[in-house]
Design a protein around this motif. Structure first.
Motif, mmCIF file in Angstrom:
data_model
loop_
_atom_site.group_PDB
_atom_site.id
_atom_site.type_symbol
_atom_site.label_atom_id
_atom_site.label_comp_id
_atom_site.label_asym_id
_atom_site.label_seq_id
_atom_site.Cartn_x
_atom_site.Cartn_y
_atom_site.Cartn_z
ATOM 1 N N UNK A 691 113.750 16.946 17.450
ATOM 2 C CA UNK A 691 114.607 17.666 18.379
ATOM 3 C C UNK A 691 113.827 18.818 18.983
ATOM 4 N N UNK A 692 114.175 19.221 20.209
ATOM 5 C CA UNK A 692 113.473 20.334 20.844
ATOM 6 C C UNK A 692 113.585 21.617 20.024
ATOM 7 N N UNK A 693 114.677 21.760 19.278
ATOM 8 C CA UNK A 693 114.873 22.972 18.493
ATOM 9 C C UNK A 693 113.874 23.055 17.332
ATOM 10 N N UNK A 694 113.504 21.898 16.753
ATOM 11 C CA UNK A 694 112.469 21.885 15.715
ATOM 12 C C UNK A 694 111.196 22.550 16.227
ATOM 13 N N UNK A 695 110.770 22.107 17.412
ATOM 14 C CA UNK A 695 109.519 22.604 17.976
ATOM 15 C C UNK A 695 109.587 24.106 18.232
ATOM 16 N N UNK A 696 110.745 24.554 18.702
ATOM 17 C CA UNK A 696 110.902 25.981 18.984
ATOM 18 C C UNK A 696 110.856 26.811 17.701
ATOM 19 N N UNK A 697 111.570 26.380 16.682
ATOM 20 C CA UNK A 697 111.624 27.146 15.436
ATOM 21 C C UNK A 697 110.282 27.161 14.727
ATOM 22 N N UNK A 698 109.514 26.080 14.863
ATOM 23 C CA UNK A 698 108.203 26.028 14.227
ATOM 24 C C UNK A 698 107.238 27.054 14.818
ATOM 25 N N UNK A 699 107.524 27.520 16.039
ATOM 26 C CA UNK A 699 106.653 28.495 16.684
ATOM 27 C C UNK A 699 107.119 29.929 16.478
ATOM 28 N N UNK A 700 108.263 30.087 15.845
ATOM 29 C CA UNK A 700 108.819 31.419 15.645
ATOM 30 C C UNK A 700 108.383 32.006 14.313
ATOM 31 N N UNK A 701 108.496 33.318 14.205
ATOM 32 C CA UNK A 701 108.198 34.007 12.956
ATOM 33 C C UNK A 701 109.145 33.517 11.863
ATOM 34 N N UNK A 702 108.616 33.073 10.702
ATOM 35 C CA UNK A 702 109.484 32.524 9.650
ATOM 36 C C UNK A 702 110.585 33.479 9.199
ATOM 37 N N UNK A 703 110.278 34.785 9.143
ATOM 38 C CA UNK A 703 111.308 35.740 8.713
ATOM 39 C C UNK A 703 112.448 35.799 9.712
ATOM 40 N N UNK A 704 112.116 35.763 11.000
ATOM 41 C CA UNK A 704 113.155 35.769 12.024
ATOM 42 C C UNK A 704 114.025 34.520 11.914
ATOM 43 N N UNK A 705 113.392 33.381 11.669
ATOM 44 C CA UNK A 705 114.141 32.131 11.505
ATOM 45 C C UNK A 705 115.066 32.225 10.297
ATOM 46 N N UNK A 706 114.537 32.730 9.191
ATOM 47 C CA UNK A 706 115.332 32.829 7.973
ATOM 48 C C UNK A 706 116.474 33.816 8.131
ATOM 49 N N UNK A 707 116.210 34.952 8.762
ATOM 50 C CA UNK A 707 117.254 35.971 8.943
ATOM 51 C C UNK A 707 118.395 35.478 9.823
ATOM 52 N N UNK A 708 118.111 34.526 10.705
ATOM 53 C CA UNK A 708 119.131 34.017 11.635
ATOM 54 C C UNK A 708 119.391 32.531 11.422
ATOM 55 N N UNK A 709 119.220 32.089 10.187
ATOM 56 C CA UNK A 709 119.315 30.657 9.900
ATOM 57 C C UNK A 709 120.656 30.068 10.305
ATOM 58 N N UNK A 710 121.752 30.776 10.016
ATOM 59 C CA UNK A 710 123.080 30.223 10.326
ATOM 60 C C UNK A 710 123.279 30.063 11.828
ATOM 61 N N UNK A 711 122.680 30.959 12.634
ATOM 62 C CA UNK A 711 122.776 30.850 14.096
ATOM 63 C C UNK A 711 122.071 29.596 14.578
ATOM 64 N N UNK A 712 120.844 29.398 14.098
ATOM 65 C CA UNK A 712 120.074 28.232 14.537
ATOM 66 C C UNK A 712 120.703 26.934 14.033
ATOM 67 N N UNK A 713 121.296 26.965 12.851
ATOM 68 C CA UNK A 713 121.961 25.763 12.337
ATOM 69 C C UNK A 713 123.113 25.359 13.250
ATOM 70 N N UNK A 714 123.817 26.344 13.798
ATOM 71 C CA UNK A 714 124.916 26.027 14.723
ATOM 72 C C UNK A 714 124.388 25.402 16.009
#
Length: 753
Positions: A691-714
Motif C-alpha cells: 500500500x502507498x501508506x507502507x512506503x510513506x511510513x517507512x520513510x518517516x521517523x520511527x518515533x513519530x510513527x509510533x507516537x501517532x500509530x492509532x492515527x496511521x492505523x485509521x
C-alpha cells in the motif's frame, strides 16, 4: 578469630572467569579483602606438579599453568581463606607427555611444548579425572585447613533467559560432569559448599551467556558470610525471587519458577499462584510474611503484623488458602472471593472445580474452566454443596461480579488443535497473558495428519511405564491409529491446523506405519527408520491423502476448520531488534520445504473450503520467541494477529475464507519497531509493500510513527485510493503533526498502491 579480624582477613580466589572472576570484576566482594585471584586455569591442569620454567610469560595465570606451579603461587600469595570453583574443568586441555595444560585461546599449541596436542575431556577416564581432582585438592589442603575453604558449585540452569523470556536448554550433561568432579573434591576436602547458583537462571546478553545479576550478588553475599561468620545461606534471597518472578512471568515455562519458589512453602506458593501486579503490590506484606512460620497458611495469617501495608488483605488470603488446603469449601467465616478478585490461581482448587464441572454440568468441558474464570464455577460448586445462607449469598455475589467483569470469559470457545508450535503458540500466548478467550480440548501436537486409515501396529507397550510424556503419548496414539478417535470424542466444535509435520525431519516408519516423533525418545527404543515424505511418496499420493483428510474433517467439523500457513523464514530479529540471516545451509534446506508446504496448504484450503489464515509471508522469526530461536518461531505480532483472526472467525463465522491481512495498528507498530532497529533495510521494506501508506511510513521517523500509530492505523482502515485523497479526507485537530509529516513524505514519493 574475632569478627573485626575476620573482616580484615585476606581471601584468595581460584576458579573460572564466569564465577570467581565476575565477583572480582564487578567489585561485588567489597568489604572483604581479596589478596589475589588465579582465574582461567583448569583444575586438571593445576593438578599437574612436574614443575618447569617457561621464560617470557607476563600473565600470572598462564605462567602458573604452563609452569605447573600452583604450589609456588600459593606460597607467594598466602591468605586466610580460599574460595574456589571448578567451572573450568570444562575448559579444553592440551596434553604434553604426562602433563595437561589449559588451552588458552591466545596461545598456539606449539607454545605448550614439543609433541603437545589438543585433547577432548572425553579422552580422560573417570579414574584419571578423579586422580587429578584429588591432586588439586591435596595441593590446596597443604596451604589451607578445610574449614577455611569454600567451594562455589557450578550449575548450568535448565532454563536461560533472553530479555524477559525463559528458554529451555540442555544442562544435564555439563551438570553431571562438573557435579562428579565437585563430588570428588568434597570427598577429599570436607569444606563449606555454596550452592545457590542452582536457584538462578542463566542469561543471554550481548556478551554471551552469563548468570543473572542477582546470582552473582547472592554468591558474593554468601562468600562474605563465609569469611565473616563461617556460615552460608542455602536458599536464594526472597526479594530476588519476587523481582525475578515478575520479570520473567509471561512465559510458557512457568515450572521454571519451581527452582526458586517452593510450592511447599506457604508464602512462596502464593507468589507462584499469583500474577506480577499482585506480587508488586503486596511486596512489603509478602516480605514480612516470609520471615514468619512459612509452612502453614493459618500460622502465617495469625502471626502477620497488620500494620504492614496490605497485611489485612494478605491475612484474608492466607486464611482462605488454609481452608482450601483442608478442603473446607463452605466455611461462612472465610472470604474465598479474595482469591478470585486478586486473580490467584490455586491449582488444587482449579482441579477440584474442573472435576465438579465434568460431573455436574452439561455442555461445559473441564478445559473451559481456566485460571481466570474458575471462581465463577467454584461459586456454583459452593451452591451445590451447601444451604448455608451466608455462603450462598457470597457465592451469588461472586458469580454476579465475574459475569460483569469484561476481563473474564465465563465460557471460552473450545477447539481442537492439530499441528505444531505454529498453531499451539497462538493459545499459549493467549494463556500466559491470562486472556483465555479460546482454549483447546484435544492437542494433536506433531501428529502426522495423513495416512490415517492404516491399521494399528504391534509394539511393546510395557516399554513406557507411567508417567508417559506428552510427546511419547502422541507417538502411541499414532501407532495405535487413534488420532481420529481422540477428535471424535473431544466435543469441540472447531479445529485449528497447520501442516508443519508434512515437511518435518521427525517422521519415522515402524512396521509400515508412518508417524511423527517430536522428541525422538520413543523412536530410539523402537529403532524405527527415518522418512522424508516427499522423497518416499509422489506429490499426487500426498495430495490424495489430503483429500481423505479433508473429507474426514468436513464430516467431523463441517465448516469449522481453520488452517494456518507457515514457512521457514530466511531472517530473524535478535533480542535487540536487529535483523540477521539464518545460516546458508538452513536457508538452502528451507527453500524446498517451503515450496512443498505452500503446495500442500494451498491445496488443502481449496479442497476443503476451510478458513485459511495466510499472513506468515509478512513476518520474521524472532529470537525473543516464547520457546527458542528457529526459522518457524515467529514474532509476537504473528501470534497476536492469528489470535485475533481466530477469535473473529469462531465468533462471526464470516463468508470470507481467505485472510491475508492482519490488524493495521499492529502493522504500524511493526513498521516503527523494525525501522528503528534496521533503518533502510531492504528486508523490512519487502515486508511492507502492499500500500502507498507502507512506503510513506517507512520513510518517516520511527518515533513519530509510533507516537501517532492509532492515527496511521485509521488511514489504513479507510478506503482511500490515493495519498491526496487520504490527506484531504482525514483532518483531525489532535493529529496535525502526524498528517503534516505524512503529507511531506508523500510529496517526495506520491506512489499510489
Amino acid at each position: 578469630m574475632s569478627k573485626s579480624t575476620q573482616q580484615d582477613a585476606n581471601v584468595l580466589l581460584i576458579g573460572g572467569n564466569l564465577i570467581c572472576g565476575t565477583l572480582v570484576n564487578r567489585n561485588l566482594l567489597s568489604g572483604i579483602h581479596v589478596s589475589a585471584a588465579l582465574l582461567g586455569c583448569s583444575p586438571f591442569s593445576l593438578a599437574c606438579n612436574q614443575k618447569r620454567v617457561v621464560a617470557g610469560i607476563q600473565d600470572s595465570a598462564v605462567r602458573v599453568d604452563l609452569e605447573n606451579d600452583l604450589n609456588g603461587y600459593l606460597c607467594e600469595h598466602p591468605a586466610d581463606y580460599l574460595v574456589v570453583d571448578l567451572h573450568y574443568v570444562c575448559q579444553p586441555l592440551i596434553a604434553c607427555g604426562n602433563d595437561y595444560y589449559t588451552k588458552f585461546s591466545k596461545l598456539p599449541t606449539s607454545a605448550y611444548g614439543e609433541g603437545s596436542r589438543l585433547i577432548r575431556l572425553l579422552e580422560l577416564s573417570a579414574e584419571e579425572k578423579k586422580t587429578l581432582v584429588e591432586a588439586f585438592a591435596e595441593t590446596l589442603l597443604a596451604h589451607f585447613p578445610a574449614d577455611r575453604i569454600a567451594l562455589l558449585n557450578t550449575h548450568k540452569s535448565e532454563y536461560y533467559v533472553v530479555g524477559n523470556r525463559i528458554r529451555a536448554q540442555e544442562s544435564s550433561k555439563l551438570n553431571r560432569f562438573v557435579g562428579e568432579c565437585e563430588g570428588w573434591f568434597l570427598e577429599k576436602i570436607h569444606c563449606c559448599e555454596i550452592d545457590t547458583l542452582k536457584f538462578y537462571f542463566m542469561e543471554k546478553k550481548a556478551a554471551g551467556i552469563q548468570y543473572e545479576d542477582e546470582a552473582f550478588v547472592d554468591l558474593a553475599d554468601n562468600v562474605k558470610r563465609f569469611v565473616r561468620q563461617m556460615h552460608v545461606r542455602r536458599r536464594p534471597v526472597f526479594r530476588f525471587s519476587l523481582a525475578r518472578y515478575c520479570r520473567y512471568y509471561h512465559n510458557v515455562y512457568k515450572n521454571a519458577f519451581r527452582a526458586f519458589l517452593r510450592v511447599s512453602n506457604a508464602v512462596e506458593n502464593l507468589v507462584f499462584s499469583s500474577e506480577p501486579w499482585f506480587v508488586k503490590e503486596m511486596d512489603a506484606a509478602l516480605q514480612a510474611a516470609e520471615k514468619l512460620l512459612k509452612n502453614r497458611y493459618g500460622e502465617v495469617a495469625a502471626a502477620i503484623d497488620l500494620d504492614v501495608p496490605n497485611a489485612p488483605l494478605l491475612q484474608k488470603i492466607m486464611y482462605a488458602l488454609d481452608a482450601l488446603n483442608k478442603e473446607d469449601f463452605t466455611n461462612p467465616a472465610i472470604s474465598y472471593h479474595v482469591l478470585f478478585e486478586n486473580r490467584i490461581a490455586v491449582r488444587s482448587l482449579l482441579q477440584k472445580t474442573r472435576t465438579f464441572v465434568q460431573e455436574q454440568l452439561h455442555g461445559i468441558c473441564p478445559e473451559q474452566v481456566t485460571e481466570v474464570n474458575y471462581g465463577y464455577y467454584f461459586s456454583l460448586m459452593q451452591l451445590h454443596l451447601t444451604t448455608n445462607h451466608t455462603v450462598c449469598e457470597k457465592a451469588i455475589q461472586t458469580i454476579e461480579r465475574m459475569q460483569a467483569d469484561p476481563n473474564v470469559v465465563i465460557v471460552p470457545t473450545m477447539l481442537d488443535l492439530w499441528g505444531s508450535c505454529v498453531s499451539r503458540l497462538n493459545f499459549q500466548y493467549d494463556n500466559v497473558r491470562h486472556d483465555y478467550k479460546i482454549v483447546y480440548r484435544s492437542n494433536l501436537f506433531q501428529g502426522l495428519p495423513i495416512f490415517l486409515n492404516g491399521p494399528a501396529v504391534k509394539y511393546d507397550k510395557g516399554m513406557f511405564k507411567p508417567p508417559i510424556t506428552f510427546d511419547n503419548k502422541m507417538v502411541q496414539l499414532q501407532l495405535d491409529s487413534a488420532l481420529c478417535n481422540l477428535l471424535n470424542g473431544s466435543g469441540a466444535k472447531w479445529i485449528v491446523m497447520d501442516f508443519y509435520t508434512l515437511t518435518a525431519r521427525t517422521i519415522h516408519d515402524y512396521q509400515g506405519k508412518l508417524y511423527c516423533d517430536n522428541q525422538g525418545t520413543f523412536t530410539k527404543r523402537l529403532r524405527a527408520g527415518s522418512v522424508t515424505l516427499h522423497k518416499r511418496f509422489s506429490n499426487s499420493e500426498i495430495l490424495l491423502e489430503l483429500d481423505k483428510l479433508s473429507d474426514y474433517l468436513r464430516a467431523r467439523y463441517g465448516d469449522h476448520v481453520i488452517i494456518i500457513k507457515h514457512k521457514r523464514t530466511e531472517h530473524y530479529i535478535d533480542f535487540q531488534d536487529h535483523i540477521f540471516p539464518f545460516d546458508a545451509a538452513e536457508r538452502a534446506d528451507n527453500v524446498e520445504r517451503n515450496r512443498l508446504n505452500q503446495l500442500y496448504t494451498d491445496y488443502f484450503a481449496k479442497k476443503s473450503g476451510c478458513y485459511y489464515i495466510d499472513i506468515i509471508d509478512q513476518f520474521l522469526a524472532d529470537e525473543m520467541n516464547l520457546l527458542y530461536l528457529k526459522s518457524m518461531h515467529y514474532e509476537d505480532a504473528f501470534y497476536e494477529s492469528v489470535q485475533k483472526l481466530i477469535r473473529y472467525i469462531t465468533t462471526e463465522e464470516p463468508e470470507q475464507r481467505h485472510f491475508t491481512r492482519y490488524d493495521f495498528l499492529t502493522r504500524v507498530h511493526r513498521i516503527a519497531r523494525l525501522n528503528a532497529g534496521n533503518p533502510h533495510n531492504p528486508i523490512v521494506q519487502a515486508l511492507f509493500h502492499e500500500y502507498w501508506l507502507d512506503e510513506a511510513l517507512l520513510k518517516m521517523d520511527p518515533k513519530l510513527v509510533l507516537d501517532n500509530a492509532s492515527v496511521f492505523a485509521k488511514l489504513y482502515d479507510e478506503p482511500f485510493q490515493s495519498a491526496e485523497q487520504a490527506i484531504a479526507g482525514f483532518r483531525c485537530p489532535g493529529c496535525s503533526a502526524a498528517i503534516v509529516a505524512l503529507s511531506q513524505q508523500l510529496t517526495q514519493s506520491p506512489t499510489i498502491g
